[in-house]
Design a protein around this motif. Structure first.
Motif, PDB file in Angstrom:
ATOM      1  N   UNK A 504     101.098  22.397  73.371  1.00 35.01           N
ATOM      2  CA  UNK A 504     101.022  21.007  72.905  1.00 35.01           C
ATOM      3  C   UNK A 504      99.615  20.638  72.447  1.00 35.01           C
ATOM      4  N   UNK A 505      98.611  21.421  72.838  1.00 34.75           N
ATOM      5  CA  UNK A 505      97.227  21.127  72.457  1.00 34.75           C
ATOM      6  C   UNK A 505      96.865  21.705  71.095  1.00 34.75           C
ATOM      7  N   UNK A 506      97.767  22.463  70.474  1.00 32.41           N
ATOM      8  CA  UNK A 506      97.437  23.143  69.223  1.00 32.41           C
ATOM      9  C   UNK A 506      97.163  22.124  68.116  1.00 32.41           C
ATOM     10  N   UNK A 507      96.076  22.346  67.401  1.00 34.36           N
ATOM     11  CA  UNK A 507      95.774  21.563  66.207  1.00 34.36           C
ATOM     12  C   UNK A 507      96.350  22.311  65.008  1.00 34.36           C
ATOM     13  N   UNK A 508      97.472  21.817  64.486  1.00 34.92           N
ATOM     14  CA  UNK A 508      98.124  22.433  63.333  1.00 34.92           C
ATOM     15  C   UNK A 508      97.838  21.659  62.049  1.00 34.92           C
ATOM     16  N   UNK A 509      96.908  20.710  62.117  1.00 31.33           N
ATOM     17  CA  UNK A 509      96.599  19.865  60.967  1.00 31.33           C
ATOM     18  C   UNK A 509      95.299  20.288  60.292  1.00 31.33           C
TER      19      UNK A 509
END
Length: 577
Positions: A504-509
């Motif tokens: 949930x902490x992944x920065x996919x932006x």
């Protein structure tokens, strides 16, 4: 003030220019040039810390020459080895699209250049802008054999920030008051950790806090009201470094030859191999201000060089010219050596300037542990050869495999020519045993297996790697460098990576695009990339003592379809083993 506001709040302009750069980087350029250079690797008398050493240099320079190119240009560099050691040159961070023969790590993409021989590296810079560097990738020669590689935008294009008045590369290094090759050979012979360096350097000079160094301290001249670009490179062999300038803010605009969303800070943290581009506005009273760097030492109880290197930011404005010669520079405040909170805050603040295309569907999901270990003293070995803790020998590994370089062929040569017996393709995608990676680790896991194992990837595979630090012997921040690729750093954290909680902490932006990731001490980082560059590519810790001990592995990326997805044939002058 208007210029300063543009730097501090450039997001709309930065976003628009970033999109233009993205499209421009993939278009062929009619203005591209070919740059020819000759590198003569040789022993040169170099005096530091009151003593003169016969130091291995390029063209008699320490550091070596700065190479300046534009995005889209080609480099042709003939390396003539007149030293008494084998040598290779690695172009750190250059993608080397289909030109893996020019990447440089010895026994991985080439056999070393023997004394008295030469080899010509040929490659094109494609879609990269900012600061990279080059260095020897053979034993510990990179202690003194390194230099900056500056990649400017294509001709007719501009930076996505206001044009700086001046640009200055600042290479942070380490200096041993000894022959670095002798230092690592002694450590290899005894099994102990090598002696730490005697000084850090900025552009090859320790600075005026060291003996016999004051008159040669590097001076960076500036005028009041300028905005200047500093290209900071951590070329140190074994140490992460904090970097700051007294009383001045640093606006980070790039790292590892990728632009970043502007971020203003008072301190940088760079692991060995990493570069950071910063804008500095000279808005302080005219005076002399120290530029300073010192260790971020994350391994508890491990020895490190606790000295501080300095250069001087000197205002040339009239009021300073009259009085600055007699006054001492202003000394900055640097973080404590073990200030992990500051190091983490810095790395977590870096973001791409716009939304990026992060691979979302994953073909290869790897979990790789990285860390140290201890080998029991071999039966029959003498005590003097087992001087690690409690009569052991230091080692290091990824997924419990301590990497062994071949000696008769390079990995790329063995792959391309289908030479058997040089490597195996069974590097494990996960640790052989699941354990509490950052807790108290069972002694049965302290001894890794030795092997030359690679991991095979199909062309175009979308790859995610969880890099998990371990506390075997000691936890430490590891700068992990992947050759041949840039990757997105999606997240980092402490403790054991938990996919249920941490995904949930992944920065996919807008994650940053890097070639070297600082895996936090006692923690983890998650990276993603697309395997679109065929060849054999080393992934290793950029603390050279750790790669010496085996903290490395390699990816074998298969050819795709057609010429543009296929490794070029080897050059005729490729060195023989």
């Amino acid at each position: 003030m208007e210029a300063l506001r543009n730097i501090m709040n450039p997001f709309s302009t930065f976003f628009f220019l970033g999109i233009l750069l993205h499209f421009a980087s993939s278009m062929p350029s009619t203005n591209a040039k070919t740059h020819y250079h000759d590198f003569v690797v040789q022993a040169t008398p170099v005096k530091r810390l009151c003593k003169t050493h016969n130091t291995i240099t390029v063209n008699g320079m320490y550091p070596g020459p700065t190479l300046e190119v534009n995005n889209g240009d080609t480099l042709v560099v003939k390396v003539d080895n007149r030293a008494r050691y084998n040598v290779t040159i690695h172009w750190h961070g250059v993608r080397q699209m289909r030109t893996g023969w020019a990447d440089g790590p010895e026994f991985v993409t080439q056999c070393p250049i023997r004394p008295g021989h030469s080899y010509t590296y040929r490659f094109t810079i494609q879609g990269q802008e900012g600061t990279l560097w080059w260095h020897a990738h053979s034993s510990w020669l990179r202690a003194t054999v390194y230099g900056a590689l500056i990649i400017r935008p294509r001709l007719g294009e501009s930076y996505p920030f206001p044009k700086p008045k001046r640009e200055t590369p600042l290479l942070l290094g380490e200096w041993w008051d000894a022959n670095p090759i002798d230092v690592v050979r002694q450590a290899t012979r005894t099994g102990a950790s090598p002696n730490v360096s005697d000084a850090y350097t900025i552009n090859g000079q320790p600075g005026d806090l060291y003996n016999c160094s004051k008159k040669d301290t590097i001076v960076v001249p500036v005028n009041s009201g300028e905005t200047n670009l500093l290209r900071v490179i951590n070329a140190a062999l074994n140490q992460q470094l904090f970097f700051t300038i007294a009383n001045h803010k640093l606006t980070v605009v790039g790292a590892d030859a990728s632009y970043l969303k502007p971020y203003t800070t008072s301190v940088l943290m760079l692991g060995p191999g990493q570069t950071t581009d910063v804008l500095v506005t000279t808005d302080q009273p005219p005076a002399k201000y120290y530029i300073a760097a010192r260790a971020y030492a994350s391994a508890q109880g491990a020895p490190f060089d606790n000295t501080t290197t300095t250069a001087i930011l000197e205002y040339e404005t009239a009021p300073c010219l009259a009085k600055c010669t007699s006054t001492k520079p202003v000394m900055p405040s640097l973080p404590a050596f073990n200030d992990t909170a500051t190091a983490t805050a810095f790395t977590k603040s870096l973001k791409s300037p716009r939304k990026v295309e992060v691979p979302t569907e994953i073909d290869e999901n790897l979990f790789i542990t990285v860390g140290l270990g201890l080998n029991n003293c071999p039966r029959g070995a003498r005590r003097r050869n087992c001087q690690g803790p409690n009569g052991t020998r230091f080692t290091a590994s990824m997924n419990n495999v301590s990497f062994v370089l071949p000696s008769n062929f390079s990995l790329l040569q063995a792959h391309q020519q289908r030479i058997p017996g040089v490597y195996t393709t069974d590097f494990p995608a996960n640790p052989p045993r699941i354990f509490d990676y950052t807790g108290n680790v069972s002694r049965s896991l302290w001894q890794p297996a030795r092997g030359t194992k690679v991991y095979r990837l199909k062309y175009g595979a979308r790859v995610q790697i969880v890099l998990q630090g371990t506390s075997i012997f000691t936890a430490e921040n590891h700068p992990i460098h992947l050759h041949g690729y840039d990757f997105y750093i999606l997240a980092e954290g402490f403790g054991n990576f938990n996919p249920q909680r941490d995904t949930a902490k992944f920065n996919l932006v807008d994650p940053p695009l890097r070639n070297t990731a600082s895996v936090p001490v006692g923690g983890w980082s998650v990276i993603r990339f697309v395997a679109d560059n065929p060849g054999v590519w080393l992934m290793h810790c950029h603390l050279d003592v750790h790669i010496t001990w085996g903290l490395a592995m390699a990816f074998l990326v298969e050819n795709g379809v057609g010429e543009l997805q296929t490794l070029e044939p080897p050059p005729a002058d490729l060195p023989l083993c």
